[in-house]
Scaffold this motif. Structure first.
Motif, PDB file in Angstrom:
ATOM      1  N   THR A 286       0.816  -1.206   0.000  1.00 17.32           N
ATOM      2  CA  THR A 286       0.000   0.000   0.000  1.00 17.32           C
ATOM      3  C   THR A 286       0.848   1.253   0.000  1.00 17.32           C
ATOM      4  N   GLY A 287       2.153   1.089   0.149  1.00 20.56           N
ATOM      5  CA  GLY A 287       2.993   2.264   0.263  1.00 20.56           C
ATOM      6  C   GLY A 287       3.235   2.663   1.702  1.00 20.56           C
ATOM      7  N   CYS A 311      -8.643  -3.048  -1.874  1.00 22.34           N
ATOM      8  CA  CYS A 311      -7.994  -1.834  -1.414  1.00 22.34           C
ATOM      9  C   CYS A 311      -7.224  -1.184  -2.553  1.00 22.34           C
ATOM     10  N   VAL A 312      -7.511   0.062  -2.795  1.00 23.01           N
ATOM     11  CA  VAL A 312      -6.705   0.847  -3.725  1.00 23.01           C
ATOM     12  C   VAL A 312      -6.056   1.913  -2.867  1.00 23.01           C
ATOM     13  N   SER A 313      -4.726   1.958  -2.890  1.00 25.02           N
ATOM     14  CA  SER A 313      -4.116   2.816  -1.877  1.00 25.02           C
ATOM     15  C   SER A 313      -2.850   3.496  -2.334  1.00 25.02           C
ATOM     16  N   ASP A 314      -2.747   4.744  -1.940  1.00 27.40           N
ATOM     17  CA  ASP A 314      -1.480   5.444  -2.023  1.00 27.40           C
ATOM     18  C   ASP A 314      -1.143   5.821  -0.589  1.00 27.40           C
ATOM     19  N   ARG A 355     -10.176   2.900   0.030  1.00 26.92           N
ATOM     20  CA  ARG A 355      -9.411   3.762  -0.877  1.00 26.92           C
ATOM     21  C   ARG A 355      -8.646   4.767  -0.057  1.00 26.92           C
ATOM     22  N   ILE A 356      -7.344   4.785  -0.237  1.00 25.97           N
ATOM     23  CA  ILE A 356      -6.546   5.783   0.454  1.00 25.97           C
ATOM     24  C   ILE A 356      -5.887   6.594  -0.638  1.00 25.97           C
ATOM     25  N   SER A 357      -6.181   7.877  -0.679  1.00 27.53           N
ATOM     26  CA  SER A 357      -5.671   8.670  -1.790  1.00 27.53           C
ATOM     27  C   SER A 357      -5.203  10.024  -1.285  1.00 27.53           C
ATOM     28  N   SER A 358      -4.597  10.775  -2.177  1.00 26.22           N
ATOM     29  CA  SER A 358      -4.200  12.108  -1.776  1.00 26.22           C
ATOM     30  C   SER A 358      -4.495  13.071  -2.901  1.00 26.22           C
ATOM     31  N   ILE A 364      -6.816  11.357   2.077  1.00 23.89           N
ATOM     32  CA  ILE A 364      -8.226  10.983   2.083  1.00 23.89           C
ATOM     33  C   ILE A 364      -8.349   9.476   2.289  1.00 23.89           C
ATOM     34  N   HIS A 366     -11.141   6.404   2.572  1.00 25.81           N
ATOM     35  CA  HIS A 366     -12.539   6.057   2.340  1.00 25.81           C
ATOM     36  C   HIS A 366     -12.706   4.552   2.555  1.00 25.81           C
ATOM     37  N   ASN A 422     -15.685   8.321   5.718  1.00 25.70           N
ATOM     38  CA  ASN A 422     -14.710   9.173   5.037  1.00 25.70           C
ATOM     39  C   ASN A 422     -13.877   9.932   6.054  1.00 25.70           C
ATOM     40  N   ILE A 423     -12.586   9.978   5.799  1.00 25.36           N
ATOM     41  CA  ILE A 423     -11.717  10.744   6.679  1.00 25.36           C
ATOM     42  C   ILE A 423     -10.859  11.660   5.811  1.00 25.36           C
ATOM     43  N   LEU A 424     -10.797  12.919   6.217  1.00 25.32           N
ATOM     44  CA  LEU A 424      -9.969  13.880   5.498  1.00 25.32           C
ATOM     45  C   LEU A 424      -8.960  14.450   6.474  1.00 25.32           C
TER      46      LEU A 424
ATOM     47  N   ALA B  91      -2.609  -3.202  -4.627  1.00 23.72           N
ATOM     48  CA  ALA B  91      -3.173  -2.006  -4.014  1.00 23.72           C
ATOM     49  C   ALA B  91      -2.544  -0.736  -4.563  1.00 23.72           C
ATOM     50  N   ILE B  92      -1.209  -0.711  -4.574  1.00 26.17           N
ATOM     51  CA  ILE B  92      -0.567   0.543  -4.966  1.00 26.17           C
ATOM     52  C   ILE B  92      -0.513   0.698  -6.478  1.00 26.17           C
ATOM     53  N   GLY B  94      -2.771  -0.263  -8.450  1.00 28.34           N
ATOM     54  CA  GLY B  94      -4.120   0.206  -8.759  1.00 28.34           C
ATOM     55  C   GLY B  94      -4.208   1.705  -8.611  1.00 28.34           C
ATOM     56  N   TYR B  95      -3.539   2.206  -7.576  1.00 30.20           N
ATOM     57  CA  TYR B  95      -3.608   3.642  -7.348  1.00 30.20           C
ATOM     58  C   TYR B  95      -2.845   4.416  -8.410  1.00 30.20           C
ATOM     59  N   PHE B 102     -11.423  -2.652  -7.401  1.00 31.06           N
ATOM     60  CA  PHE B 102     -11.236  -3.971  -7.996  1.00 31.06           C
ATOM     61  C   PHE B 102     -12.528  -4.773  -7.871  1.00 31.06           C
ATOM     62  N   THR B 228     -14.934  16.614   2.916  1.00 33.11           N
ATOM     63  CA  THR B 228     -14.601  15.240   3.265  1.00 33.11           C
ATOM     64  C   THR B 228     -15.434  14.254   2.451  1.00 33.11           C
ATOM     65  N   GLY B 232     -13.818  11.967  -0.382  1.00 32.15           N
ATOM     66  CA  GLY B 232     -13.910  10.549  -0.037  1.00 32.15           C
ATOM     67  C   GLY B 232     -14.659   9.743  -1.088  1.00 32.15           C
TER      68      GLY B 232
END
Lengths: 432, 236
Positions: A286-287, A311-314, A355-358, A364, A366, A422-424, B91-92, B94-95, B102, B228, B232
């Protein structure tokens, strides 16, 4: 002059004094809309009724001890109702504040009587005004600093349990019925001093218990953590067992492979074994290492429970959070989601997606999961009907606390069978 | 009407996805058109940015889904990408190609419909709406995604956009009302911002397309809640 006398009369009246104290205790609670008009509408009728009452009811009637004391319950109930209508608080909290208000104002009354004895002024006259105002100012300031400020610092919510409330009410009833007029008796002054002492003791006990309950709350938090830890251990043990079983299978598969001829079937077989091993090796990247660890653990458990967790994550921006917070935040959030989808009898509906993104300087997070029934959301928090709601509720609260610690926000929404968290979190480290 | 691309080598899997799409269109009463590509190479060579959603298998001959997705992102930044795969890892990766999510095989309809719905929701929010301004220099059309924020100054509205600033007489309250479904939020008495362009928040100021916009104390809570939820739920 008449008006001034009426004002003096009211200022020293029991209902107003009680209301002042009760509002003082409740003042840190969130206020309802139109707070000041509400307060005005609450206090004004009370004063008018009191003033009419005191002038029309013949003085002799209230001399009967029980009737005299019992009449006090009317303003008490009325004040309690008023608090409930002016503040966003529970009925129990309103009652607690009212119960504590009685001994507080009683200190003023008793000191006032002592002052009267020494100075010889007439009660409820303009000459008495400096004394009553002075005593009020002094006593209420002290009560506010010693007791009421404590409610403000601790905040609402974890305030009143049944036990504390019951004790507060009993103490107040005791103070009410114990406190008789003592003028003309032999030890008048000592008796009034004893009353003051009893009032202070009552307040100390009422708030002391409250303090104790706060310690209990902390104790409960520790217990939550232990519970989570035990659960984690149990899950990890199950995972080890799962891995052992898979390894055992693999051993047999490899043995079978040795005996197989070259060809398409064998290639296919090798590919399948590769996939199986890959799952443990590089299932999650996930990084962020902490998140990887959490996800590894949860993914194995989900696989066993036939839960689809994607999980899609940065995770890059997660490095600005303390690993302990990452652990608590994701651990809680994923556990909640797992618990929720585990209730689904149909396996195809056990769906969790993260989903963890920026974006810019925002991190962010989710997390969403399928829910069979609609979850009610009250003031931004889910209302759970489950037996273990304390554990569940605690989880969401601690997620929110972590988000807020970093100046972030948490929101929860539930519609179309999807529960969305959701968390910001604004990250202001780089080039800010 | 939405257009969906299915990039998948197994005929069995393609048929299943088609069945699901037909069922979804029937249930939600919407129109879906889909095109099928049997590998990544076919899909990216001669690609036109005409799709709303791409359902992409990862394990494919010639060019696998991940490589195809990387090529795709160079040509189309906005299309919503959902991977269909045997294992829910990556995971990564994908990002990196900004996949929305997925779908793990065997794909079940419930899961499929939830994720497709989400993708279509986010597409419909991105659809290019326009706003017409009556400026002193004449009528001007501005695409909403290019409008950064609106500022009020002595009964004049100033529109800060990708094309520059434009003025118009009007009330910010009315603008707030007419834009409330388009991810615009009032952050103070005199500012209405586009959440798409918010990139940082200091506690008192939000950065919108590089400019610092003050956030009013009474509006802060609602602004953060909207931001948010917006970030999100978006497929960024």
């Amino acid at each position: 002059m008449n008006i001034l006398q009426a004002v003096v009369r009211m200022l020293d009246s029991y209902p107003l004094q009680l209301a002042i104290c009760a509002y003082m205790f409740a003042f840190s609670f969130p206020k309802r809309r139109f707070f000041w008009p509400r307060l005005f509408l609450h206090v004004l009728p009370m004063l008018i009724v009191y003033d009419i009452g005191i002038r029309t009811i013949p003085p002799g009637i209230t001399d009967h001890y029980l009737l005299n004391r019992g009449l006090l319950l009317i303003p008490i109930v009325y004040t309690c109702l008023g608090l409930f209508l002016c503040f966003k608080c529970s009925a129990m909290e309103a009652l607690f504040c009212t119960a504590c208000a009685h001994p507080a104002q009683n200190i003023v009354f008793n000191l006032y009587w002592i002052a009267k004895m020494h100075r010889g002024f007439q009660e409820r006259t303009i000459q008495a005004l400096p004394f009553s105002l002075g005593i009020m100012l002094f006593v209420y300031a002290a009560v506010y600093l010693v007791f009421a400020a404590r409610l403000r610092d601790l905040g609402q919510g974890k305030l009143v349990g049944k036990r504390i409330l019951l004790t507060a009410v009993i103490l107040t009833l005791f103070v009410i019925f114990f406190n008789q007029r003592a003028e003309g008796t032999r030890f008048e002054e000592s008796i009034y001093m004893a009353y003051v002492f009893a009032d202070i003791l009552a307040l100390i006990m009422q708030f002391g218990l409250y303090h104790e309950s706060e310690i209990e709350t902390r104790y409960a938090i520790v217990e939550q953590l232990l519970y989570a830890e035990r659960k984690k251990q149990q899950m990890t043990a199950e995972n080890v067992e799962l891995i052992n079983r898979k390894c055992h299978d693999l051993k047999h598969q490899i043995r079978a492979l040795k005996r197989m001829d070259m060809g398409k079937e064998r290639d296919e077989y090798i590919r399948r074994i590769e996939d199986a091993v890959m799952f443990y090796e590089s299932a999650v990247k996930t990084g962020n290492e902490t998140l990887d660890l959490i996800l590894m653990d949860k993914l194995l458990y989900c696989q066993e429970q036939r839960i689809k967790l994607t999980c899609v994550s940065d995770g890059e921006k997660l490095k600005y959070l303390d690993p302990m917070d990452i652990y608590a935040l994701f651990g809680n959030a994923i556990d909640n989601a797992i618990e929720s989808v585990s209730l689904e009898p149909e396996e195809s509906r056990r769906i969790i997606s993260m989903r963890i993104s920026s974006r810019g300087q925002f991190l962010i997070i989710h997390i969403e999961n399928y829910v069979g029934h609609e979850v009610k959301i009250l003031e931004g928090l889910p209302v759970t009907t489950k037996k273990d709601k304390e554990y569940h509720g605690f989880g969401v609260l601690s997620i929110r606390r972590i988000a807020e610690k970093y100046g972030g926000t948490m929101t929860i929404r539930c519609d179309d069978h999807l529960f969305r968290l959701n968390i910001l979190i604004p990250i202001l480290t780089e080039s800010a | 009407m939405y257009r969906i691309a299915i990039v998948e080598d197994s005929a069995e899997s393609v048929n299943k996805l088609k069945r699901y799409l037909d069922r979804f269109a029937g249930e939600k009463d919407i129109q879906l058109r889909y095109s099928v590509f049997s590998n990544g190479m076919d899909f990216v060579s001669d690609y036109k940015a005409e799709f709303d959603v791409v359902l992409m298998d990862i394990e494919m001959p010639h060019m696998d889904g991940m490589a195809a997705a990387r090529r795709l992102r160079k040509m189309d930044e906005e299309v919503c990408l959902i991977f269909v795969t045997n294992l829910a890892r990556y995971a990564i990766e994908g990002y990196e190609v900004r996949a929305m999510d997925f779908l793990v095989k065997p794909v079940e309809y419930v899961n499929f419909s939830i994720k497709l719905q989400k993708a279509l929701d986010s597409r419909s929010r991105m659809q290019k709406k326009e706003i017409v301004l009556n400026t002193s220099g004449g009528i001007r059309r501005i695409r909403l995604d290019q409008l950064y924020y609106i500022e009020v100054m002595d009964h004049n509205l100033i529109y800060h956009t990708a094309q520059g600033d434009f003025g118009e007489r009007g009330s910010i309250r009315e603008k707030e009302e007419s834009l409330k479904d388009s991810d615009f939020v009032r952050v103070s008495n005199s500012f209405l911002i586009n959440l798409h362009h918010a990139t940082a928040f200091s506690g008192t100021e939000v950065t919108v397309a590089g400019s610092m916009v003050p956030v009013g104390r009474t509006k802060k809570k609602e602004f953060l809640r909207r931001l948010t939820e917006f970030l999100g739920d978006a497929c960024l």
